[in-house]
Scaffold this motif. Structure first.
Motif, short mmCIF file in Angstrom:
data_model
loop_
_atom_site.label_atom_id
_atom_site.label_comp_id
_atom_site.label_asym_id
_atom_site.label_seq_id
_atom_site.Cartn_x
_atom_site.Cartn_y
_atom_site.Cartn_z
N ARG A 152 0.83 -1.21 0.00
CA ARG A 152 0.00 0.00 0.00
C ARG A 152 0.86 1.26 0.00
O ARG A 152 0.58 2.21 -0.73
CB ARG A 152 -0.93 -0.01 1.23
CG ARG A 152 -1.81 1.22 1.33
CD ARG A 152 -2.86 1.24 0.22
NE ARG A 152 -3.74 2.40 0.42
CZ ARG A 152 -4.11 3.21 -0.54
NH1 ARG A 152 -3.76 2.99 -1.77
NH2 ARG A 152 -4.88 4.24 -0.28
N ILE A 153 1.92 1.25 0.80
CA ILE A 153 2.82 2.40 0.84
C ILE A 153 3.47 2.61 -0.53
O ILE A 153 3.54 3.73 -1.03
CB ILE A 153 3.91 2.22 1.93
CG1 ILE A 153 3.26 2.18 3.31
CG2 ILE A 153 4.96 3.30 1.84
CD1 ILE A 153 2.55 3.44 3.73
N ALA A 154 3.93 1.53 -1.17
CA ALA A 154 4.54 1.64 -2.50
C ALA A 154 3.54 2.19 -3.51
O ALA A 154 3.89 3.04 -4.33
CB ALA A 154 5.05 0.26 -2.94
N GLU A 155 2.29 1.74 -3.43
CA GLU A 155 1.25 2.24 -4.34
C GLU A 155 1.02 3.74 -4.14
O GLU A 155 0.91 4.50 -5.11
CB GLU A 155 -0.05 1.47 -4.05
CG GLU A 155 -1.24 1.90 -4.86
CD GLU A 155 -2.50 1.15 -4.43
OE1 GLU A 155 -3.57 1.77 -4.49
OE2 GLU A 155 -2.41 -0.02 -4.02
N LEU A 156 0.97 4.18 -2.90
CA LEU A 156 0.77 5.61 -2.62
C LEU A 156 1.94 6.45 -3.10
O LEU A 156 1.75 7.53 -3.66
CB LEU A 156 0.54 5.81 -1.12
CG LEU A 156 -0.78 5.27 -0.58
CD1 LEU A 156 -0.78 5.29 0.95
CD2 LEU A 156 -1.95 6.04 -1.13
N ILE A 157 3.14 5.95 -2.91
CA ILE A 157 4.33 6.70 -3.35
C ILE A 157 4.37 6.79 -4.87
O ILE A 157 4.63 7.85 -5.44
CB ILE A 157 5.62 6.06 -2.78
CG1 ILE A 157 5.67 6.31 -1.27
CG2 ILE A 157 6.86 6.60 -3.47
CD1 ILE A 157 6.76 5.54 -0.55
N GLY A 206 1.79 6.69 -6.86
CA GLY A 206 0.72 7.61 -7.23
C GLY A 206 1.13 9.06 -7.06
O GLY A 206 0.84 9.91 -7.88
N HIS A 207 1.87 9.33 -5.98
CA HIS A 207 2.36 10.69 -5.74
C HIS A 207 3.30 11.11 -6.86
O HIS A 207 3.21 12.23 -7.36
CB HIS A 207 3.08 10.75 -4.39
CG HIS A 207 3.82 12.03 -4.17
ND1 HIS A 207 3.18 13.19 -3.82
CD2 HIS A 207 5.13 12.34 -4.29
CE1 HIS A 207 4.08 14.16 -3.72
NE2 HIS A 207 5.27 13.67 -3.99
N TRP A 208 4.20 10.23 -7.27
CA TRP A 208 5.16 10.60 -8.31
C TRP A 208 4.52 10.73 -9.68
O TRP A 208 4.99 11.49 -10.52
CB TRP A 208 6.36 9.65 -8.32
CG TRP A 208 7.24 9.99 -7.17
CD1 TRP A 208 7.42 9.27 -6.02
CD2 TRP A 208 8.00 11.19 -7.00
NE1 TRP A 208 8.25 9.96 -5.17
CE2 TRP A 208 8.61 11.13 -5.74
CE3 TRP A 208 8.20 12.32 -7.79
CZ2 TRP A 208 9.43 12.15 -5.26
CZ3 TRP A 208 9.02 13.33 -7.31
CH2 TRP A 208 9.63 13.23 -6.06
N GLN A 209 3.41 10.04 -9.91
CA GLN A 209 2.69 10.24 -11.17
C GLN A 209 2.14 11.66 -11.23
O GLN A 209 2.19 12.32 -12.26
CB GLN A 209 1.56 9.23 -11.31
CG GLN A 209 2.04 7.83 -11.63
CD GLN A 209 0.91 6.83 -11.66
OE1 GLN A 209 -0.13 7.01 -11.04
NE2 GLN A 209 1.12 5.75 -12.38
N VAL A 210 1.61 12.14 -10.11
CA VAL A 210 1.10 13.51 -10.05
C VAL A 210 2.25 14.50 -10.22
O VAL A 210 2.15 15.47 -10.98
CB VAL A 210 0.35 13.76 -8.72
CG1 VAL A 210 0.01 15.23 -8.54
CG2 VAL A 210 -0.90 12.90 -8.65
N GLU A 211 3.36 14.26 -9.54
CA GLU A 211 4.53 15.14 -9.66
C GLU A 211 5.05 15.17 -11.09
O GLU A 211 5.44 16.22 -11.60
CB GLU A 211 5.64 14.71 -8.70
CG GLU A 211 5.34 14.99 -7.26
CD GLU A 211 5.16 16.47 -6.96
OE1 GLU A 211 5.89 17.30 -7.52
OE2 GLU A 211 4.26 16.80 -6.17
#
Length: 117
Positions: free
Chosen positions: A38-43, A45-50
């Motif tokens: 879950r943490i890897a998925e969130l990270i 996702g964050h970098w896709q936005v960035e």
């Protein structure tokens, strides 16, 4: 609240040199929710936005935009996102090259939008 240590490994395509960078993050997820997957998925996702913000700023100079009042900034961001989506859908991997291409070939841009000149 929990702290997370993330090690990022990157290998340069030109030099084949691998570098490892350690970064830290904080989450408010409960321990049972903060699984490694879950943490890897969130990270990710964050970098896709960035990455999208980076493309909008570098290719479309969004940070230099003088559009600042009312809903115009949001509308311009939406138009930039649509342009990026169309470019990616057309198979381009380099947004800057694609914008150069379509800027000088308006007939191709119209084809991309399924319109005729």
């Amino acid at each position: 609240m929990q702290a997370i240590e993330v090690k990022r490994r990157r290998t340069s395509r030109t030099t084949n040199k691998t570098t490892i960078k350690t970064v830290y993050a904080v989450t408010s997820l409960a321990p049972e929710q903060a699984t490694p997957d879950r943490i890897a998925e969130l990270i990710r996702g964050h970098w896709q936005v960035e990455a999208l913000h980076h493309v909008r700023d570098v290719t479309f100079a969004e940070d230099a935009s003088r559009v600042r009042t009312g809903t115009a900034p949001r509308a311009m961001a939406t138009l930039r996102n649509i342009a990026i989506g169309l470019i990616r859908q057309a198979g381009w991997t380099n947004t800057a090259a694609a914008t150069d291409h379509y800027r000088s070939r308006t007939d191709h841009a119209l084809q991309l939008l399924d319109l005729e000149a």
